[in-house]
Enzyme design. Sequence first.
Site: not given
Length: 448
Positions: A79, A85, A88, A166, A311, A331, A379, A406
Site C-alpha cells: 500500500c 494512513c 491498517c 486501499c 442486539y 433490537e 452480539d 468484536c
Amino acid sequence: MTERIDMKKGQVYEGIIESVEFPNKGRIYLPEEDRWVVVKNGVPGQKVRFSVNKIRKGKAEGRLLEVLEPSASEIPSACPHFGQCGGCTYQNLPYEEQLAMKNEQVKKMMDEAVDGEYIWEGIKPSPVRTEYRNKMEFAFGVSGDGGKALGLRERGSRNIVEVTGCLLQTPLTMRVLEAVRMLSNGAFHDLDGRFLVVREPNAGGCFVELIVGAGGGLEAGERFAEALRAEIPEVTGFALSERLAPSDVAYGERALYADGRLEERIGDVRLQMGHNAFFQVNTPAAELLYAEAARFAALGELPDPVLWDVYGGVGSIGLYMGRNARVVGIEEMPGAVRYARGNAKALGRKAYKVEQGDAKSVLGRLVKLGPKPDVVVVDPPRAGIDAKVAQQLAEAAPLRLIYVSCNPATLARDVARLAPAFRLKAARPVDLFPQTPHVETVALLERV
C-alpha cells in the site's frame, strides 16, 4: 546498580518491541527506567524511537517516531499509504504471523478471565485478505498542508490522507471516492461534507451515503445522485444525510434524500437493510463466524428450541442460526426492527418475532413473561454487556449462551462477570479484519 531516572513527558527513548497486546499495544522494557512503556503501531521485534506522551498511575505510553531496525519477519507493504494512513497496522507482517499474534492475544485474555479449563479452538483465517471490506467510512477534513481533503485519518492525527488506493477496498469504491472528491471540490463545493460511506454488499450493488452538516436538502440530494451516477454508473443507491452533532461518528441523524435498496447475503439468507444499518464488514469471513456460532448453539439437538437473539440488528444472526427454532430478536433501533421483521417475512420464518427496545428493558420483560430460551446469542457493541444484562441472562438460564464479540477485552470481562451462572466451554477467534489489529471471537458458555 544504575540509578533510576524519573521519566517525563516529551522524553525520547529507543527500545525493542518485545510483544504486542490487544489492540495494537506494543510493549517495550526500558532497563534504565526499570519500567514498561506501551507504544502503538509497531510489530514485535522492531527497534524503535519514541517519545513519552502519557504517564499515569505509574504506567507510561509513548508515540512511535521512527522504526530504527525492522523486525526479522517484516515484509514490504504493497500500500502506498502504509505508515501514514491510520487504517491498517499489520500490512508489513505475513498473514500467518498476524493470525498467530491475534490468536495469542485473545487466548491470553481468556485464560486470565477463566478459572478452570475450556476448549481453545484456535483462530480461523479470513477467506479473503485484501479488498474484503463491504463498507468504508471516509472523512472530510484538512490535509497535512491545510487544504480541503476527503479520505482516511492520518495515523495519530486529525489530518486527512487523500488515499488514492486501499488494499482493503475494491477498485469500485476507490473510483467512487475520487468522483465524490471531484464533485465536492467542484459543482457541490457548498455542501458541508462530513463523511462519505460506501457500501458494496456481497449480494451486489453499490450504495453511497454522503453525510453533510446543515444546509442540504432533497434537491441537493437528487442533483448529487444524478451527477455521481453520471461519473460512476455502477452506483445503485444513494442517500444524502444530515449530521448536526459534533461527535466524530459517520452516522446521519436524518435522511434528506434516499433512493435505491441495500441487500446483503450471508450463506443462504438474503437480507434487506437500511443504508446506515450495522453489518459485518467482511461477508465471507462473517459466514464462518456465523457458522461457528450455529455449531456452538447446536439447536438441532433440542426439541422445538427457543432462541433469543440479543442486539439482533436486521436479524442476520437470528435468521441464520434459527432456521428451525422459535426466535425472539431484541433490537433498539426502530429502522433495524422494521427490516428484521421484513426479512423474516420474506424468508417465510413465521416463528421469528422481534421485540423493540433496549436490551435491559426487553430482557426484563421476557424473563418474566417468556418464552424461556434454550439458547441465547448476544452480539453487543464494543463496550460489551453491562452488569444488569449479565444478571438478566443468568435469570433467563438458557442451556447455552453464545457470545459474539468484536472486542476480546470486553468479552473476557463479561465471561468473568457471567461466571456465577455460566462457565466457558469453548472459544474461537475468527479474523474478519486482516491487516488490522481487530478480530472477532465467538464463545460458548454453558449453564452451571
